[in-house]
Write a protein that holds these residues in place. Structure first.
Motif, PDB file in Angstrom:
ATOM      1  N   ALA A 140      38.401 -45.377 -33.775  1.00  0.00           N
ATOM      2  CA  ALA A 140      39.740 -44.826 -33.613  1.00  0.00           C
ATOM      3  C   ALA A 140      39.977 -44.347 -32.188  1.00  0.00           C
ATOM      4  N   VAL A 141      39.034 -43.608 -31.642  1.00  0.00           N
ATOM      5  CA  VAL A 141      39.235 -43.092 -30.291  1.00  0.00           C
ATOM      6  C   VAL A 141      39.099 -44.199 -29.250  1.00  0.00           C
ATOM      7  N   ALA A 142      38.315 -45.235 -29.550  1.00  0.00           N
ATOM      8  CA  ALA A 142      38.210 -46.374 -28.632  1.00  0.00           C
ATOM      9  C   ALA A 142      39.543 -47.064 -28.464  1.00  0.00           C
ATOM     10  N   SER A 143      40.393 -47.014 -29.498  1.00  0.00           N
ATOM     11  CA  SER A 143      41.695 -47.658 -29.400  1.00  0.00           C
ATOM     12  C   SER A 143      42.562 -47.031 -28.320  1.00  0.00           C
ATOM     13  N   VAL A 144      42.288 -45.786 -27.983  1.00  0.00           N
ATOM     14  CA  VAL A 144      43.050 -45.092 -26.948  1.00  0.00           C
ATOM     15  C   VAL A 144      42.438 -45.325 -25.565  1.00  0.00           C
ATOM     16  N   TYR A 145      41.111 -45.432 -25.495  1.00  0.00           N
ATOM     17  CA  TYR A 145      40.423 -45.434 -24.211  1.00  0.00           C
ATOM     18  C   TYR A 145      39.895 -46.793 -23.759  1.00  0.00           C
ATOM     19  N   ALA A 146      39.968 -47.800 -24.606  1.00  0.00           N
ATOM     20  CA  ALA A 146      39.312 -49.070 -24.281  1.00  0.00           C
ATOM     21  C   ALA A 146      39.855 -49.719 -23.018  1.00  0.00           C
ATOM     22  N   GLY A 147      41.074 -49.410 -22.638  1.00  0.00           N
ATOM     23  CA  GLY A 147      41.652 -50.034 -21.449  1.00  0.00           C
ATOM     24  C   GLY A 147      41.172 -49.453 -20.133  1.00  0.00           C
ATOM     25  N   GLN A 148      40.431 -48.349 -20.168  1.00  0.00           N
ATOM     26  CA  GLN A 148      40.059 -47.684 -18.915  1.00  0.00           C
ATOM     27  C   GLN A 148      39.338 -48.589 -17.911  1.00  0.00           C
ATOM     28  N   VAL A 177      29.030 -36.356 -36.437  1.00  0.00           N
ATOM     29  CA  VAL A 177      30.283 -37.086 -36.630  1.00  0.00           C
ATOM     30  C   VAL A 177      31.124 -37.095 -35.360  1.00  0.00           C
ATOM     31  N   THR A 178      31.239 -35.951 -34.684  1.00  0.00           N
ATOM     32  CA  THR A 178      32.051 -35.928 -33.468  1.00  0.00           C
ATOM     33  C   THR A 178      31.370 -36.631 -32.301  1.00  0.00           C
ATOM     34  N   SER A 179      30.067 -36.900 -32.416  1.00  0.00           N
ATOM     35  CA  SER A 179      29.440 -37.725 -31.384  1.00  0.00           C
ATOM     36  C   SER A 179      30.083 -39.104 -31.371  1.00  0.00           C
ATOM     37  N   GLY A 180      30.646 -39.508 -32.514  1.00  0.00           N
ATOM     38  CA  GLY A 180      31.355 -40.770 -32.562  1.00  0.00           C
ATOM     39  C   GLY A 180      32.545 -40.811 -31.631  1.00  0.00           C
ATOM     40  N   VAL A 181      33.154 -39.651 -31.363  1.00  0.00           N
ATOM     41  CA  VAL A 181      34.296 -39.596 -30.449  1.00  0.00           C
ATOM     42  C   VAL A 181      33.863 -40.013 -29.048  1.00  0.00           C
ATOM     43  N   VAL A 182      32.812 -39.379 -28.552  1.00  0.00           N
ATOM     44  CA  VAL A 182      32.359 -39.700 -27.201  1.00  0.00           C
ATOM     45  C   VAL A 182      31.743 -41.093 -27.163  1.00  0.00           C
ATOM     46  N   GLY A 212      32.748 -43.570 -28.926  1.00  0.00           N
ATOM     47  CA  GLY A 212      33.884 -44.474 -28.894  1.00  0.00           C
ATOM     48  C   GLY A 212      34.512 -44.570 -27.523  1.00  0.00           C
ATOM     49  N   ILE A 213      34.663 -43.433 -26.865  1.00  0.00           N
ATOM     50  CA  ILE A 213      35.254 -43.425 -25.530  1.00  0.00           C
ATOM     51  C   ILE A 213      34.386 -44.209 -24.556  1.00  0.00           C
ATOM     52  N   LEU A 214      33.085 -43.966 -24.621  1.00  0.00           N
ATOM     53  CA  LEU A 214      32.187 -44.561 -23.636  1.00  0.00           C
ATOM     54  C   LEU A 214      31.676 -45.930 -24.062  1.00  0.00           C
ATOM     55  N   GLY A 215      31.373 -46.068 -25.348  1.00  0.00           N
ATOM     56  CA  GLY A 215      30.904 -47.368 -25.825  1.00  0.00           C
ATOM     57  C   GLY A 215      31.966 -48.437 -25.686  1.00  0.00           C
ATOM     58  N   SER A 216      33.238 -48.040 -25.825  1.00  0.00           N
ATOM     59  CA  SER A 216      34.321 -49.010 -25.671  1.00  0.00           C
ATOM     60  C   SER A 216      34.373 -49.556 -24.250  1.00  0.00           C
TER      61      SER A 216
END
Length: 404
Positions: free
Chosen positions: A24-32, A140-145, A147-151
């Motif tokens: 979910a969070v990757a959908s916001v940050y994947a374009g970076q 669970v919230t490690s998934g946020v970071v 997602g941001i970085l793995g994306s």
């Protein structure tokens, strides 16, 4: 009143929820890491490409206000499923965009429903026994970071192979698969009671008058503005001289960020032990220190890598500690509280994304690094002042004591 009870969280459930957060969070940050490629394809000038990320963040902000409180009314399992499917729809719109306007719209829609992250965190809190809440939140919230970085890693690879549009097609497919798995694997989260949507929105607004909530929110604002300054701006100098890295190579810095973020998963255990506030202060000092290394990007990729690790360790430690404190204070309104807290996250991330590209065009990486460090320092100052106020509230001066 929740009907699921404190039955604990299984390993499979934790893993699924962490992956939901990541996608979910990757959908916001994947374009970076591919902002330059997106801008070139859609006719957006270099100084404005940060808006591809900011559009998703602004959609996210709207979702925090309008969607997240629903988690305190309805079955969170069904909300998680529905929102994942709608995230996929927004991503496919962006992938098929013929111009910048359609891309911005698709990314804003994906961001709007990407607040499934907060519903997922609230669901985790509801299932967790108190002694394991911090541990479960940390995982669970490690998934946020992640997602941001793995994306960034995934995006760089896919962009080099098939172009930037393939990133959003891939994420849309993952979101749809996770929606199906969430409906099949997660326990129902039904609740009864008399709470109404309007009352929850009023409670949402009322949180901003609470000193503990406001101080944690302001810390999150500066924290994620500093975070966004790095990750939305770093691709531009790395694409230029002297490094001239490809999208795949730029994306690989996400591995360093992942190492730092995963290193901070123990922050939840520190919070369970009663050290959430102390962890926040130490991590904010480390965040400032990380910018001394990140600022060396034009001369040293090794120092940049070390700075990235330190920055992401600090961000994850503060983020977990903040959420632990707030869900402990408001356990019956976890969705509303987390949603309101994440308003600060969204505003900070949008500020960092939009300002770092503009500042880089005007002052180079020195300007961007200076901004990131200043934002980190503002977060530390907020923590220090709020901690001092809390100590005074707990230990008021005896009557008649002179003040200096």
């Amino acid at each position: 009143m929740q009907l699921i009870g404190l039955m604990g969280v299984t390993g499979r459930t934790r893993l699924l929820l962490a992956v939901v957060c990541a996608v979910a969070v990757a959908s916001v940050y994947a374009g970076q890491p591919v902002l330059g490629q997106m801008g070139g394809d859609l006719g957006v000038p270099a100084e404005a490409v940060g808006w591809f990320v900011a559009a998703g963040q602004l959609g996210y902000l709207a979702g925090l206000v309008l969607l997240v409180p629903l988690g305190d009314l309805w079955d969170r399992r069904r909300l998680i499923t529905l929102h994942l499917f709608l995230v996929a729809g927004g991503l496919m719109t962006a992938a098929a965009a013929p111009n910048a306007g359609v891309a911005f719209t698709g990314l804003a829609v994906a961001g709007f429903f990407a607040v499934v992250v907060q519903t997922t965190v609230a669901y985790t809190t509801a299932l967790s026994v108190p002694s394991e809440r911090g541990r479960n939140l940390g995982i669970v919230t490690s998934g946020v970071v992640i997602g941001i970085l793995g994306s960034r890693i995934l995006a760089g690879f896919l962009a080099d192979m098939w172009g930037w549009r393939s990133i959003y097609v891939t994420l849309a497919a993952l979101a749809m698969v996770l929606g199906v798995l969430s409906l099949r694997w997660l326990r129902a989260d039904m609740r009864t009671g008399t709470a109404r949507y309007g009352a929850l929105l009023r409670a949402f607004g009322g949180l901003f008058a609470e000193p503990v909530f406001l101080s944690r929110g302001l810390i999150a604002f500066f924290l994620f503005a500093s975070f966004g300054t790095l990750w939305s701006g770093m691709a531009l100098p790395l694409q230029g001289g002297p490094w001239r890295l490809s999208e795949t190579q730029i994306g690989m810095f996400g591995i360093a960020g992942l190492a730092g973020a995963l290193g901070a998963t123990r922050a939840g255990r520190w919070a369970d032990a009663g050290n959430a506030n102390r962890t926040t202060g130490i991590a904010l000092v480390l965040l400032i220190a990380s910018w001394a290394a990140i600022g060396q990007l034009p001369w040293s990729l090794i120092l940049l890598t070390l700075g990235v690790i330190l920055l992401d360790f600090a961000v994850q430690a503060v983020h977990v500690s903040n959420q632990h404190i707030l869900t402990t204070v408001h356990p019956a309104r976890a969705s509303t509280t987390i949603g309101a807290y994440m308003v600060f996250y969204s505003l900070g991330s949008a500020l960092g994304a939009a300002s770092t590209t503009a500042l880089y065009s005007a002052a180079g990486w020195v300007g961007s690094a200076g901004l990131g460090a200043a934002l980190a320092a503002a977060g530390l100052l907020t923590w220090a002042l709020s901690s001092r106020a809390a100590r005074r509230a707990r230990n008021p001066a005896p009557p008649g004591t002179a003040t200096q």
